[in-house]
Design an enzyme around this catalytic site. Structure first.
Site, PDB file in Angstrom:
ATOM      1  N   PHE A  10      -1.514   7.318  11.848  1.00  0.00           N
ATOM      2  CA  PHE A  10      -1.839   8.688  11.425  1.00  0.00           C
ATOM      3  C   PHE A  10      -3.100   9.224  12.083  1.00  0.00           C
ATOM      4  O   PHE A  10      -3.441  10.394  11.926  1.00  0.00           O
ATOM      5  CB  PHE A  10      -2.056   8.716   9.901  1.00  0.00           C
ATOM      6  CG  PHE A  10      -2.996   7.647   9.426  1.00  0.00           C
ATOM      7  CD1 PHE A  10      -4.331   7.659   9.782  1.00  0.00           C
ATOM      8  CD2 PHE A  10      -2.540   6.605   8.639  1.00  0.00           C
ATOM      9  CE1 PHE A  10      -5.211   6.665   9.371  1.00  0.00           C
ATOM     10  CE2 PHE A  10      -3.416   5.606   8.209  1.00  0.00           C
ATOM     11  CZ  PHE A  10      -4.746   5.640   8.585  1.00  0.00           C
TER      12      PHE A  10
ATOM     13  N   GLU B  92     -12.055   5.739   5.440  1.00  0.00           N
ATOM     14  CA  GLU B  92     -11.841   6.527   6.663  1.00  0.00           C
ATOM     15  C   GLU B  92     -13.208   6.745   7.309  1.00  0.00           C
ATOM     16  O   GLU B  92     -13.791   7.825   7.241  1.00  0.00           O
ATOM     17  CB  GLU B  92     -11.150   7.846   6.307  1.00  0.00           C
ATOM     18  CG  GLU B  92      -9.792   7.609   5.661  1.00  0.00           C
ATOM     19  CD  GLU B  92      -9.222   8.834   4.983  1.00  0.00           C
ATOM     20  OE1 GLU B  92      -9.735   9.951   5.209  1.00  0.00           O
ATOM     21  OE2 GLU B  92      -8.258   8.683   4.201  1.00  0.00           O
TER      22      GLU B  92
ATOM     23  N   ARG C 269     -11.827  32.052  46.642  1.00  0.00           N
ATOM     24  CA  ARG C 269     -11.272  31.009  47.508  1.00  0.00           C
ATOM     25  C   ARG C 269     -11.085  29.667  46.806  1.00  0.00           C
ATOM     26  O   ARG C 269     -10.371  28.799  47.319  1.00  0.00           O
ATOM     27  CB  ARG C 269     -12.123  30.838  48.764  1.00  0.00           C
ATOM     28  CG  ARG C 269     -13.533  30.326  48.597  1.00  0.00           C
ATOM     29  CD  ARG C 269     -14.179  30.215  49.983  1.00  0.00           C
ATOM     30  NE  ARG C 269     -15.619  30.239  49.930  1.00  0.00           N
ATOM     31  CZ  ARG C 269     -16.391  29.189  50.250  1.00  0.00           C
ATOM     32  NH1 ARG C 269     -15.844  28.065  50.646  1.00  0.00           N
ATOM     33  NH2 ARG C 269     -17.694  29.306  50.186  1.00  0.00           N
TER      34      ARG C 269
ATOM     35  N   HIS D   1      -4.523  16.366  -3.136  1.00  0.00           N
ATOM     36  CA  HIS D   1      -4.905  16.488  -1.728  1.00  0.00           C
ATOM     37  C   HIS D   1      -4.774  17.923  -1.201  1.00  0.00           C
ATOM     38  O   HIS D   1      -5.149  18.194  -0.065  1.00  0.00           O
ATOM     39  CB  HIS D   1      -4.061  15.547  -0.868  1.00  0.00           C
ATOM     40  CG  HIS D   1      -4.473  14.104  -0.993  1.00  0.00           C
ATOM     41  ND1 HIS D   1      -4.524  13.446  -2.198  1.00  0.00           N
ATOM     42  CD2 HIS D   1      -4.854  13.195  -0.055  1.00  0.00           C
ATOM     43  CE1 HIS D   1      -4.906  12.196  -2.006  1.00  0.00           C
ATOM     44  NE2 HIS D   1      -5.122  12.014  -0.717  1.00  0.00           N
TER      45      HIS D   1
ATOM     46  N   TYR E 136     -16.627  31.852  45.663  1.00  0.00           N
ATOM     47  CA  TYR E 136     -15.824  30.771  45.088  1.00  0.00           C
ATOM     48  C   TYR E 136     -14.716  31.272  44.153  1.00  0.00           C
ATOM     49  O   TYR E 136     -13.648  30.678  44.078  1.00  0.00           O
ATOM     50  CB  TYR E 136     -16.723  29.813  44.299  1.00  0.00           C
ATOM     51  CG  TYR E 136     -17.605  28.911  45.128  1.00  0.00           C
ATOM     52  CD1 TYR E 136     -17.674  29.017  46.509  1.00  0.00           C
ATOM     53  CD2 TYR E 136     -18.387  27.938  44.505  1.00  0.00           C
ATOM     54  CE1 TYR E 136     -18.486  28.193  47.256  1.00  0.00           C
ATOM     55  CE2 TYR E 136     -19.208  27.100  45.234  1.00  0.00           C
ATOM     56  CZ  TYR E 136     -19.254  27.229  46.626  1.00  0.00           C
ATOM     57  OH  TYR E 136     -20.058  26.411  47.350  1.00  0.00           O
TER      58      TYR E 136
ATOM     59  N   ASN F 277       1.027  12.036   5.102  1.00  0.00           N
ATOM     60  CA  ASN F 277       0.462  11.226   6.170  1.00  0.00           C
ATOM     61  C   ASN F 277       1.129  11.624   7.479  1.00  0.00           C
ATOM     62  O   ASN F 277       2.350  11.574   7.594  1.00  0.00           O
ATOM     63  CB  ASN F 277       0.713   9.734   5.910  1.00  0.00           C
ATOM     64  CG  ASN F 277      -0.555   9.011   5.522  1.00  0.00           C
ATOM     65  OD1 ASN F 277      -1.616   9.278   6.069  1.00  0.00           O
ATOM     66  ND2 ASN F 277      -0.437   8.094   4.588  1.00  0.00           N
TER      67      ASN F 277
ATOM     68  N   TYR G 136       0.823  -1.216   0.000  1.00  0.00           N
ATOM     69  CA  TYR G 136       0.000   0.000   0.000  1.00  0.00           C
ATOM     70  C   TYR G 136       0.856   1.266   0.000  1.00  0.00           C
ATOM     71  O   TYR G 136       1.788   1.413   0.789  1.00  0.00           O
ATOM     72  CB  TYR G 136      -0.927   0.030   1.227  1.00  0.00           C
ATOM     73  CG  TYR G 136      -1.670   1.347   1.347  1.00  0.00           C
ATOM     74  CD1 TYR G 136      -2.710   1.659   0.471  1.00  0.00           C
ATOM     75  CD2 TYR G 136      -1.299   2.301   2.296  1.00  0.00           C
ATOM     76  CE1 TYR G 136      -3.364   2.861   0.544  1.00  0.00           C
ATOM     77  CE2 TYR G 136      -1.951   3.516   2.374  1.00  0.00           C
ATOM     78  CZ  TYR G 136      -2.983   3.795   1.493  1.00  0.00           C
ATOM     79  OH  TYR G 136      -3.628   5.004   1.564  1.00  0.00           O
TER      80      TYR G 136
END
Length: 526
Positions: free
Chosen positions: A332, A417, A287, A88, A284, A200, A58
């Site tokens: 990744f 994905e 303190r 991309h 609050y 990646n 791959y």
């Protein structure tokens, strides 16, 4: 931030957020040793052997994502990798900050130099050239879902390697091919797997986390300082900061904040002036500072620990262990950082929330000697009423940004994905929340300094007096209405520039006072 080395060896030395920032700012030089170069060359040779062979692996001799079963001939290898970067590079929106883009390159070089990605040394050297010469690629802020790495932003980051995209040189973006011609450099001809190895990874998410670590740490320390000034200004009790109280609920962050504020206020005449007052307990927001600020400190510490693992890891895919041993896995995926970054977002917002409450308290006029709205003459004057509107707006905006990005997932890549982290979105919005909190703390400082003025001639502690004097050197005490936003901006710049932290430590050193706590090494270094 701890002291940083003059030289850092990519791929060998342990990287921290502080060292990454030091490299990006030119204080540390990142280099590659000969031993690391041998590993890089070996990995590249193994990838080439795979690409020249018949076995489908791959990303080396196959397509990507849903095209993972489509084998590519060795003649098409370079075209495949170039097409990967181009196809991309689909980011949108404004360019990310120059430092974030530079951090992305630094983190990527460190990961590639570990020798598991098959990216050639000449390609890595070109990225280092960009880092060393401040040639910053244009990276749009939107487009990553934080799963198969930060594909879109990393593609834009490395388009200039092949002569595409834009780079910022001397403050201006220019076409990358134009810059290459000017430098007599040729575009890189990508080899097998190089495009995939470049895009990646989680470097967009991690670069944001590096910035978050620095800026949130600074916010937390300044929140303690401005909160301590409010303790003085509103004549609050210091008993809630007593060590024995926090020894019986011993969170690191809580104990650190309580001790730090005790150190800041030690020797204050203002604090001791009301030791026997009839007030039983404070609201609050005064303190519970150790508990609230401390919880955010613990969140910061968790992010820091996770980030150090991330930026010293290989987040590529596939991982090349040898010619005969490659694994296509999920290193990744951004989830390990997405969750803690979302945690940091909430932690930052809570510091802003409690700071806004202290600002509101300072306006009520319930503290002896401190007038309502922090101004003696009201009626025709609104005093400090409206700055709190601004902090209320900022605190509310932060609440809307606190929905965890990592709670969302949208399938991409035709279902390959099918679960994504959205860590990139977590990083972007957390930085926005931190920026809003910087503003809130700046306004608190503005109000706290005004409140403290009304207790003169009583003296603060040596450290708080020096901090107050520094504030007053830039912002005058206010007696009548005027345009306030410029004064607020001045206070905010003090926070962003880490000025009060420097004043505190310089004064402590000069006076022989220790500001260290049992957990200073955890919370003051990164």
């Amino acid at each position: 931030m701890t002291s940083t080395p003059e030289i850092f060896h990519y791929g060998e030395d342990h990287l921290t957020a502080g060292i990454a920032l030091s490299i990006s700012r030119g204080k540390t030089k990142g280099i590659i040793s000969e031993n690391t170069r041998i590993k890089i060359r070996k990995s590249a040779d193994e990838v080439k052997a795979i690409a020249d062979g018949d076995k489908a692996v791959y990303g080396i001799n196959t397509g990507f994502g849903p095209l993972c079963t489509t084998q590519i001939s060795k003649e098409e290898t370079s075209t495949l990798q170039k097409n990967l970067l181009m196809s991309h590079a689909v980011g949108l929106g404004d360019p990310i900050a120059d430092e974030l883009a530079k951090l992305m390159m630094i983190l990527k070089v460190h990961a590639l130099a570990k020798g598991y990605s098959g990216v050639r040394e000449e390609t890595i050297d070109r990225i280092i050239f960009h880092i060393d010469h401040d040639v910053i690629p244009l990276v749009p802020e939107q487009g990553s879902v934080g799963a198969s790495g930060d594909l879109a932003p990393l593609s834009h980051l490395f388009l200039p390697l092949i002569g595409l995209g834009k780079v910022k040189v001397n403050g201006k973006f220019v076409p990358a091919d134009e810059w290459l011609r000017k430098e007599n450099l040729s575009p890189i001809q990508l080899g097998a797997k190089e495009g995939l190895g470049l895009i990646n990874g989680t470097q967009f998410i991690a670069a944001h986390a590096v910035s978050i670590i620095e800026r949130l740490q600074n916010v937390l320390t300044h929140a303690d300082i401005s909160g301590a000034m409010m303790v003085e200004g509103l004549l609050a009790s210091v008993k809630p900061f007593s060590p024995e109280l926090h020894d019986v609920r011993a969170y690191k962050g809580t104990r650190h904040v309580a001790a730090f504020i005790r150190h800041l206020l030690n020797g204050s005449e203002v604090v001791h002036s009301h030791a026997n007052c009839a007030r039983v307990q404070d609201p609050y927001s005064l303190r519970c500072m150790p508990q609230v600020h401390g919880a955010s400190r613990n969140a910061w510490l968790h992010v820091k620990e996770m980030l150090e693992v991330e930026i010293n890891s290989v987040t590529d895919n596939p991982i090349v262990f040898s010619k005969d041993h490659t694994i296509s896995g999920g290193n990744f995926h951004g989830q390990p950082m997405a969750l803690p970054i979302d945690y940091a977002c909430l932690a930052a917002a809570e510091v802003g929330n409690i700071s806004d409450r202290r600002i509101y308290l300072s306006l009520e006029g319930d503290t002896p000697g401190v007038p309502k709205l922090l101004l003696k003459e009201t009626g025709t004057n609104s005093g400090f009423m409206i700055p709190q509107y601004t902090t209320a707006a900022l605190a509310s905006e932060n609440k809307g940004l606190c929905f965890p990005a990592s709670a969302d997932s949208i399938p991409t890549s035709l279902g390959q994905e099918d679960h994504v982290s959205m860590g990139s979105i977590a990083g972007r919005k957390t930085l926005r929340v931190v920026e809003n909190v910087e503003k809130i703390i700046g306004v608190e400082l503005f109000c706290a300094a005004q409140a403290l003025d009304f207790h003169r001639p009583l003296k603060s502690s040596k450290i708080m007096a020096a901090i107050h004097e520094h504030v007053r050197s830039k912002i005058d005490h206010i007696t009548v209405d005027g345009v306030m936003n410029e004064k607020m901006e001045t206070a905010i710049e003090m926070i962003k520039n880490k000025e009060l932290v420097r004043v505190a430590w310089e004064t402590a050193d000069a006076e022989g006072i220790s500001l260290d706590t049992d957990f200073s090494s955890d919370f003051d270094s990164y």
